[in-house]
Write a protein that holds these residues in place. Sequence first.
Motif, PDB file in Angstrom:
ATOM      1  N   MET A 249       4.566  -7.393 -16.726  1.00 25.56           N
ATOM      2  CA  MET A 249       5.003  -7.127 -15.722  1.00 25.56           C
ATOM      3  C   MET A 249       5.351  -8.369 -14.735  1.00 25.56           C
ATOM      4  N   MET A 250       6.280  -8.891 -14.143  1.00 21.23           N
ATOM      5  CA  MET A 250       6.580 -10.156 -13.383  1.00 21.23           C
ATOM      6  C   MET A 250       7.028  -9.442 -11.803  1.00 21.23           C
ATOM      7  N   THR A 251       6.236  -9.596 -10.820  1.00 19.10           N
ATOM      8  CA  THR A 251       6.689  -9.063  -9.675  1.00 19.10           C
ATOM      9  C   THR A 251       6.614  -9.833  -8.418  1.00 19.10           C
ATOM     10  N   LEU A 252       7.389  -9.925  -7.452  1.00 15.61           N
ATOM     11  CA  LEU A 252       7.293 -10.765  -6.001  1.00 15.61           C
ATOM     12  C   LEU A 252       6.856  -9.887  -5.141  1.00 15.61           C
ATOM     13  N   ASN A 253       5.840 -10.266  -4.602  1.00 18.73           N
ATOM     14  CA  ASN A 253       4.883  -9.251  -3.668  1.00 18.73           C
ATOM     15  C   ASN A 253       4.555  -9.723  -2.104  1.00 18.73           C
ATOM     16  N   ALA A 254       4.776  -8.946  -1.183  1.00 15.00           N
ATOM     17  CA  ALA A 254       4.237  -9.238   0.098  1.00 15.00           C
ATOM     18  C   ALA A 254       2.840  -8.772   0.130  1.00 15.00           C
ATOM     19  N   VAL A 255       2.005  -9.709   0.741  1.00 11.35           N
ATOM     20  CA  VAL A 255       0.637  -9.528   0.944  1.00 11.35           C
ATOM     21  C   VAL A 255       0.300  -9.604   2.176  1.00 11.35           C
ATOM     22  N   ARG A 256      -0.871  -8.698   2.782  1.00 13.23           N
ATOM     23  CA  ARG A 256      -1.120  -8.958   4.080  1.00 13.23           C
ATOM     24  C   ARG A 256      -2.639  -8.860   3.972  1.00 13.23           C
ATOM     25  N   LYS A 257      -3.214  -9.814   4.893  1.00 15.70           N
ATOM     26  CA  LYS A 257      -4.816 -10.199   5.040  1.00 15.70           C
ATOM     27  C   LYS A 257      -5.244  -8.812   5.977  1.00 15.70           C
ATOM     28  N   LEU A 258      -6.298  -8.340   5.778  1.00 20.32           N
ATOM     29  CA  LEU A 258      -6.860  -7.493   6.909  1.00 20.32           C
ATOM     30  C   LEU A 258      -8.024  -7.885   7.593  1.00 20.32           C
ATOM     31  N   PRO A 259      -8.321  -7.465   8.673  1.00 21.79           N
ATOM     32  CA  PRO A 259      -9.294  -8.018   9.338  1.00 21.79           C
ATOM     33  C   PRO A 259     -10.794  -8.251   8.493  1.00 21.79           C
ATOM     34  N   PRO A 260     -11.322  -9.329   8.636  1.00 26.20           N
ATOM     35  CA  PRO A 260     -12.431  -9.622   7.963  1.00 26.20           C
ATOM     36  C   PRO A 260     -13.589  -8.770   7.881  1.00 26.20           C
ATOM     37  N   LEU A 261     -14.402  -8.615   6.789  1.00 26.27           N
ATOM     38  CA  LEU A 261     -15.690  -7.768   6.865  1.00 26.27           C
ATOM     39  C   LEU A 261     -16.702  -8.848   6.366  1.00 26.27           C
ATOM     40  N   GLY A 262     -17.425  -9.428   7.469  1.00 24.32           N
ATOM     41  CA  GLY A 262     -18.136 -10.429   7.274  1.00 24.32           C
ATOM     42  C   GLY A 262     -17.556 -11.743   6.537  1.00 24.32           C
ATOM     43  N   ALA A 263     -17.881 -12.298   5.570  1.00 25.76           N
ATOM     44  CA  ALA A 263     -17.466 -13.215   4.783  1.00 25.76           C
ATOM     45  C   ALA A 263     -16.051 -12.935   3.928  1.00 25.76           C
ATOM     46  N   ALA A 264     -16.059 -11.545   3.443  1.00 31.17           N
ATOM     47  CA  ALA A 264     -15.103 -11.016   2.591  1.00 31.17           C
ATOM     48  C   ALA A 264     -13.767 -10.519   3.468  1.00 31.17           C
TER      49      ALA A 264
END
Length: 245
Positions: free
Chosen positions: A137-152
């Motif tokens: 599968m080859m997909t084009l995706n929208a990605v959203r970063k969420l608020p950090p959990l410490g360094a993660a």
Amino acid sequence: MGTMLRLTAATLVATALFSQSAAADFELGFYGGWNGSFDSDAQFRRGDTNFTMHGVPWEGLSFDFQGGAPYYGARATYWPDAAPDWGIMLDYTHAKVRADGSAKVKTSGKYMGAPAPNKMRVSDAFSRFEFTDGLNMMTLNAVRKLPPLGAARPYVGAGIGLAQPHVEVTGPGFPKTFEYQVTGVAAQVLAGISVPVGRRVSLFGEYKLSYAGVDADLAKGGRLSTSVWTNHLLVGASLRFGGGS
């Protein structure tokens, strides 16, 4: 080999396009993992055969080196400096599934010119029914970063693209089919967490649910139609380029 060449070409094109923006971040990621698929109906048509096997169980072969590489994937993600928590990701996944030949499933329609039996084993109809050289599968995706959990940093995403499985079907009335085909739409949703282990390197773990539509040509005028929904658990590493924040 053809799939790897296409993947390499796609990655190089993405790198050339995304890295033109020196003020943005660009990531290359590689991963391995596990896949397991839900049961699905499969319809087969050729000549005087037009029958459906209902609820075919799929075996995931994530760590099987026979018939091609085990589960793996690669992705390229662009994080624009103007919206650093949003990304555009090109994601390629090579999963492996095979119909469980020992499963006895309900059938309907016409098989070899006669009414299909109420139930039959998958192996009675097909000596080979699988996508073990890749449910790709080859997909084009929208990605959203969420608020950090410490360094993660948790993230979520969704995308759409194309399914290109290696179609492998052989059985009475169905001459051997053994080839890559673009068979329909692929789509996925994902959620994961990324942890930096250096200024440019991060490790990530992820769950995703994918859909692969398979409407494939079989040898000598046959057709196969099925849909494969798959759970993925994966771990990988990414390398960041660029001058974004």
